[in-house]
Design an enzyme around this catalytic site. Structure first.
Site, PDB file in Angstrom:
ATOM      1  N   THR A  31      47.978  13.394 -66.200  1.00 18.51           N
ATOM      2  CA  THR A  31      49.050  12.472 -65.837  1.00 18.51           C
ATOM      3  C   THR A  31      48.551  11.438 -64.855  1.00 18.51           C
ATOM      4  OG1 THR A  31      49.851  13.642 -63.905  1.00 18.51           O
ATOM      5  CG2 THR A  31      50.655  14.385 -66.038  1.00 18.51           C
ATOM      6  N   THR A  56      43.608  19.170 -64.913  1.00 27.44           N
ATOM      7  CA  THR A  56      42.584  19.694 -63.996  1.00 27.44           C
ATOM      8  C   THR A  56      42.173  21.140 -64.284  1.00 27.44           C
ATOM      9  OG1 THR A  56      44.318  20.334 -62.444  1.00 27.44           O
ATOM     10  CG2 THR A  56      43.259  18.194 -62.099  1.00 27.44           C
ATOM     11  N   ASP A  57      43.027  21.896 -64.995  1.00 28.08           N
ATOM     12  CA  ASP A  57      42.748  23.328 -65.133  1.00 28.08           C
ATOM     13  C   ASP A  57      41.377  23.610 -65.755  1.00 28.08           C
ATOM     14  OD1 ASP A  57      45.121  23.847 -64.004  1.00 28.08           O
ATOM     15  OD2 ASP A  57      45.936  25.054 -65.651  1.00 28.08           O
ATOM     16  N   LYS A  82      36.905  24.242 -60.427  1.00 25.96           N
ATOM     17  CA  LYS A  82      38.207  24.218 -59.754  1.00 25.96           C
ATOM     18  C   LYS A  82      38.334  25.497 -58.947  1.00 25.96           C
ATOM     19  CE  LYS A  82      43.124  23.400 -60.568  1.00 25.96           C
ATOM     20  NZ  LYS A  82      44.195  23.158 -61.530  1.00 25.96           N
TER      21      LYS A  82
END
Lengths: 461, 623
Positions: free
Chosen positions: A107, A183-184, A262
């Protein structure tokens, strides 16, 4: 009336709305046993119950009214929401580099989807310019939406498609690539693109946001500014992840695609380079390299695209008391490659050995990484390690488990010859295995210690 | 102004009352609530950008606040703030303790409770909340409270998280403390049904009494904060924020009514001069290099520091910047406020103008400017200085505000000042800043759950007050007793133990105050202590005159013990004491014999106040 007339409503609530002929977006007075409520009937999230009707009151708040209490609905009109990110033509400046932004579903600018409560990205250059006008300071931006999937739905099909699309753009002479991505699993994609796209002459920058761009304090705009600046101006011709350095709106870090991970489920500063240091810092005004040994930008367009992937590959996260049937099941289901995230220096317990032996016999490629994330696999230190080596388990040095997974899929996509696979796996493409770990490659400061607290007090987090 | 005057200008006012709830933890995370400290361990820096509302619109306030481009620094203390308040962790489910308190208070206000709670995000781009929005939800609607001989409507009530405390706001840098952030509070909105300023304060008092009567709300500085909405006929709803205390309300609302009335007169004057929204004319010119050696310090500094200086010409505005709006306050203040807030020129003065009566530039300097910018003698010149960016923004805002004067009163949120005047804070936000919170699901509120809360609610305090009046409870005890945590105890001792209601109310309300003055820790007084004392009175173990002494002793011990009671005096002993006292008094030569009995009683009571009732003793001596 079509389904969307009563968007998201079902059961009792749906029948009440149908009964009074009150579709969503009707401006109504709901008359109930308790009183009268004025407002706009909103669509309902599909996961919510079937007992309530959602009303947007004139002051902007939403409330839920029990359908069973409604005695009448007076309809005064209709006001449907039209989402539109203010669109302005992205200005063209002859003197600025051409940057291509690929969208995969992250997004950047967005609006809301009532049914799922999810955020829908808005994406055209005009829309982006409308919400992040600063982008025009750095480049002439073009955009292309490749996919509209959530991060966790990215997989081999999208990886291959993205790699090919990037290759085509580079052939056409683009001066920088930005990839908007959830981002995951951004670090999975960053790693696989590092393997599929080699010898890139331009920066390939992955970016996303930890707070969706429908929030005023979102990191989306600043991340995008940093990424676009990097793509347009930096001389780092590698696959990079560009995300917040600290949680503050200060600067971004450019992480090498094969060493980034991450590390927090929700922090802005979630991405970290593991076992090494990031390549550079970036803010609105400058890009400051933290090291010199990166691949430099070139004028040619001799990129190598190798977009293949074997899907029958998996990661097994070892835990005490793991039973051999886990490995057996994978082998029986036709898996061609297994990456184990072992304990300590790269261990699993003895009862698993027969299963590993069986995997070896069936021609399954088995690789060892460490679930400690930092540090090297070293299977000679203990007897157990040596036994496993004899069972054909190949140590992956300091390759991160997720990176080993995508690399094994990429290697097996190229060949079934396990010797060749081994050669591909153990020949570093771009830092996924390093010869040495610098002492500042492992830093997890322990909160509570006076010297750490002093440091935190001095710099913005 | 009389009631009739207010009716003539069409004065209308309503309240928005923010009240912190007494919970152990915050609303959407598990940090402790109510722990304040100016100390901090770390800082984070954020910026805010406006986003689209659910209906696809940008909110005016949000855009205004984005124009200001502030660097917002948050001071973080680990004990009171976790990664939720920092906006680095999603919200946890709503604090049920807080929600139950809110629902209970909503019922006391006679509101309808919503069946399903929808949490919304209300955008605040001033940075007062690090997310850029406040999580808030309407839980009750359409209540009413009695006031004089009418009802005041309660429009709606919401439960929301409290914002940061501002530390400073200088130029483009604003600093906040985060300790208060996220504490649960409720906002109660009344209809604009108050017709004179004093009524606003009186209704605020009723609302304050209502919430306190539950004992479920926080007390002390900042725990309850009122916003006051004011409008006059032909004016606009203006929200005055940060009213420090209820007694300040009448003057504030009076001044605001005055301001609106004066701005409407200003509009009429502009129209009289032929200046309307359509004919309004202005221009901006850079005059940075124009003045060579100005004496007026701010401009002298600006020239020396090479700052940008701009002149804004407001055509045919002569003298209107000196138009009085509030006490000692002129229209120029409205313009200066906008420049301060929106263009971030926070060092005052931030503008000077040619209508000013004070000493600024010399008349020859003004003439020089007037010539350079091609202005006529009946035009007003406004001069602003600062960075090029800030002065550009300032010039735009000056023109916007001056033009608004031709229309009337701009919708604004204004800030209350200690002297009763107010200043611009931001453009009044609208419904466009509301956004559903996608992080949290709606929460069902069942009738069964409400019934459970109802059982714990106190009786409405105004009902209690009616009864107290019938009992002749002293006027200065009535309100306090009606909202006291001992109101139920009062009812018990009066109804069941037949304790004199006047005495009981004085003991419960006035005695603690007296003891507090003596420096006693009256927070140690609890229900059991008072019950024990009233029981001793009922059983004749102490006299009513002895209660204060016993209460003092009990506080000293932290608890009432039977040992604190005096030994009962026997008839023989009493006779002896009376005889001894008579002897003592007889030895004095009295000027007036009528004082004899009084003196005698005083002498005895000095020693036996706790045991003997003064009235009974008088009887005894007279016989």
């Amino acid at each position: 009336m079509s389904d969307s007339t009563f968007k998201g409503y079902k059961g009792k609530a749906l029948s009440v709305l149908k009964n009074f002929d009150a579709p969503v977006w009707s401006d109504v007075e709901l008359i109930t046993n308790n009183g009268t409520y004025k407002g706009l009937i909103l669509p309902r999230s599909e996961t919510a119950d079937d007992l309530h009707i959602v009303l947007k009151m004139p002051i902007g708040y939403n409330i839920g009214i029990a359908a069973e209490k409604i005695t009448d609905i007076k309809i005064n009109g209709r006001k449907e929401a039209h989402y539109k990110i203010p669109e302005k033509e992205f200005p063209y400046d002859e003197g600025k580099p051409r940057v291509k932004l690929f969208g995969t579903g992250g997004t950047i600018a967005s609006r809301l989807d009532y049914r799922t409560g999810a955020v829908i990205p808005a994406f055209s250059p005009g829309e982006l310019y409308g919400s992040v006008p600063e982008l025009a300071d750095y480049c002439n931006l073009e955009t292309e939406k490749l996919y509209g999937v959530f991060s966790e739905n990215m997989g081999p099909e999208q990886w291959i498609g993205t790699a090919k699309a990037i290759g085509e753009e580079i052939e056409k002479g683009v001066e920088g690539i930005v990839i908007g991505h959830g981002t995951d699993v951004m670090h999975h994609t960053a790693a696989v693109l590092s393997f599929m796209i080699q010898n890139s002459p331009v920066p390939i920058v992955m970016v996303g946001s930890q707070r969706s761009s429908d929030r005023p304090s979102s990191d989306a705009a600043l991340n995008l500014i940093h990424a676009v600046k990097t793509a347009a101006e930096s001389d780092i011709a590698e696959v990079l992840v560009c995300m917040f350095g600290p949680t503050s709106d200060e600067y971004g870090l450019l992480h090498r695609g094969t060493r980034v991970r991450k590390m927090h489920s929700s922090y802005r500063s979630t991405f970290r380079t593991l076992g090494d240091i990031p390549i550079a810092k970036v803010d609105r005004d400058s890009i400051s390299p933290l090291r010199e040994d990166y691949k430099k930008r070139r004028k040619d367009n001799n990129v190598i695209i190798n977009p293949v992937f074997e899907e029958k590959v998996c990661i097994v996260y070892y835990y005490p008391n793991m039973q051999p049937d886990i490995i057996d099941a994978l082998v029986d289901n036709g898996y061609k490659g297994i990456v184990i995230a072992g304990t300590g220096l790269g261990h699993v317990n003895k009862p698993v050995y027969p299963a590993l032996k069986r995997a070896q016999e069936k021609g399954v490629a088995v690789y060892m990484t460490v679930q400690t994330l930092w540090g090297y696999v070293q299977m000679y230190v203990y007897e157990t390690g040596r036994e496993m080596l004899q069972l054909g388990v190949v140590p992956c040095a300091n390759m991160l488990p997720e990176v080993a997974y995508v690399k094994l899929g990429w290697a097996l996509g190229q060949t079934n010859n396990l010797e060749k696979v081994k050669e591909i796996m153990l020949t570093p493409v771009n830092g996924e295995i390093t010869e040495r770990e610098p002492s500042n490659g492992y830093l997890i400061y322990q909160g509570g210690l006076p010297e750490v607290e002093e440091f935190i007090g001095k710099y913005k987090k | 102004m009389t009631q009739k005057d207010y009716a003539e200008v069409g004065f209308k006012s309503g309240l928005e009352i923010h009240q912190q709830l007494l919970t152990e933890k915050k609303l959407f995370c598990r940090c402790p609530a109510g722990k304040y400290s100016d100390q901090y361990d770390a800082e984070i820096l954020r910026h805010m950008r406006p986003t689209l509302s659910e209906l696809g619109e940008y909110d005016g306030t949000a855009l205004m606040e984005f124009k200001t481009k502030k660097n917002i620094t948050y001071h973080i203390k680990r004990e009171t703030v976790c990664t939720y308040e920092m906006d680095d962790t999603p919200p946890f489910l709503i604090n049920d303790e807080a929600l139950d308190i809110a629902l209970g208070i909503g019922m006391l206000y006679g509101c309808n409770t919503v069946d399903e709670l929808h949490i919304a995000r209300k955008q605040y781009l001033d940075g007062s909340i690090p997310t850029g929005f406040q999580r808030t939800a309407i839980f009750a609607l359409d209540g009413a409270i009695p006031y004089k001989n009418r009802m005041i409507d309660i429009v709606q009530m919401s439960i929301e998280e409290d914002s940061c405390r501002e530390v400073s706001d200088i130029g483009h840098n604003r600093v906040y403390l985060t300790d208060r952030l996220g504490m649960p509070l409720i906002e109660t909105v009344t209809a604009p049904q108050m017709k004179v300023p004093i009524e606003v304060a009186e209704v605020a008092d009723i609302c304050a009494a209502l919430v306190r009567s539950t004992q479920w709300v926080r007390r002390g500085m900042g725990a309850a904060r009122e916003d006051v909405n004011v409008s006059v006929e032909g004016g606009t709803r203006i929200e005055i924020k940060g009213v420090p205390k209820i007694p300040a309300i009448p003057l504030l609302t009076y001044n605001e009514a005055m301001r609106q009335w004066n701005l409407l007169r200003l509009r009429d004057e502009l129209h009289h001069r032929g200046i309307t929204e359509n004919t309004f004319k202005s221009k901006v010119q850079d005059i940075s290099k124009l003045l060579k050696n100005p004496k007026y310090t701010p401009i002298k500094d600006a020239v020396e520091n090479n700052l940008s200086i701009k002149c804004i010409v407001l055509k045919e505005f002569k003298d209107l910047l000196h138009w009085q709006t509030q006490t000692n306050t002129y229209f120029s203040k409205e313009i200066s406020d906008r420049v301060r807030v929106i263009a971030c020129l926070t060092t005052l003065p931030n503008i000077i103008h040619s209508d000013s009566k004070g000493e600024t530039l010399t008349s020859s300097e003004w003439t020089k400017i007037r010539k350079a910018v091609g202005a006529d003698w009946y035009d007003t010149l406004v001069v602003v200085w600062g960075s090029n960016e800030d002065t550009e923004m300032a010039a735009k805002e000056i023109i916007i505000r001056a033009k608004e004067a031709t229309v009337g009163i701009p919708s604004e949120t204004r800030q209350a000042f200690w002297d009763g005047t107010n200043g611009f804070e931001r453009i009044l936000p609208g419904a466009d800043r509301m956004y559903p919170d996608t992080d949290l699901p709606p929460k069902k509120i069942t009738d069964e759950h409400l019934e459970k809360i109802k059982l714990k609610l106190p009786e409405k305090f105004w009902e209690r007050e009616k009864w107290y009046k019938e009992l002749h409870v002293p006027e200065d005890c009535i309100r306090e007793l009606s909202i006291s945590k001992f109101a139920k105890l009062f009812e018990k001792v009066v109804k069941e133990w037949k304790v004199n209601p006047v005495l009981a109310s004085v003991v419960i309300i006035q005695y603690p105050k007296r003891l507090k003055k003596k420096g006693l820790p009256i927070n140690l007084i609890d229900e059991q202590m008072l019950l024990d004392i009233f029981e001793s009175l009922k059983d004749g173990l102490i006299s009513k005159d002895g209660i204060l002494t016993i209460l003092e002793k009990a506080i000293g011990k932290g608890k009432f013990y039977p040992e604190l009671l005096p030994k009962p005096i026997l008839k023989d002993e009493l006779d002896k004491v009376i005889a001894k006292a008579k002897e003592a008094v007889n030895s004095i030569t009295l000027i007036d014999d009528d004082n004899y009995v009084q003196l005698l009683i005083g002498n005895i009571m000095d020693e036996f106040r706790i045991q003997i009732d003064g009235g009974e003793l008088t009887e005894l001596i007279k016989n």
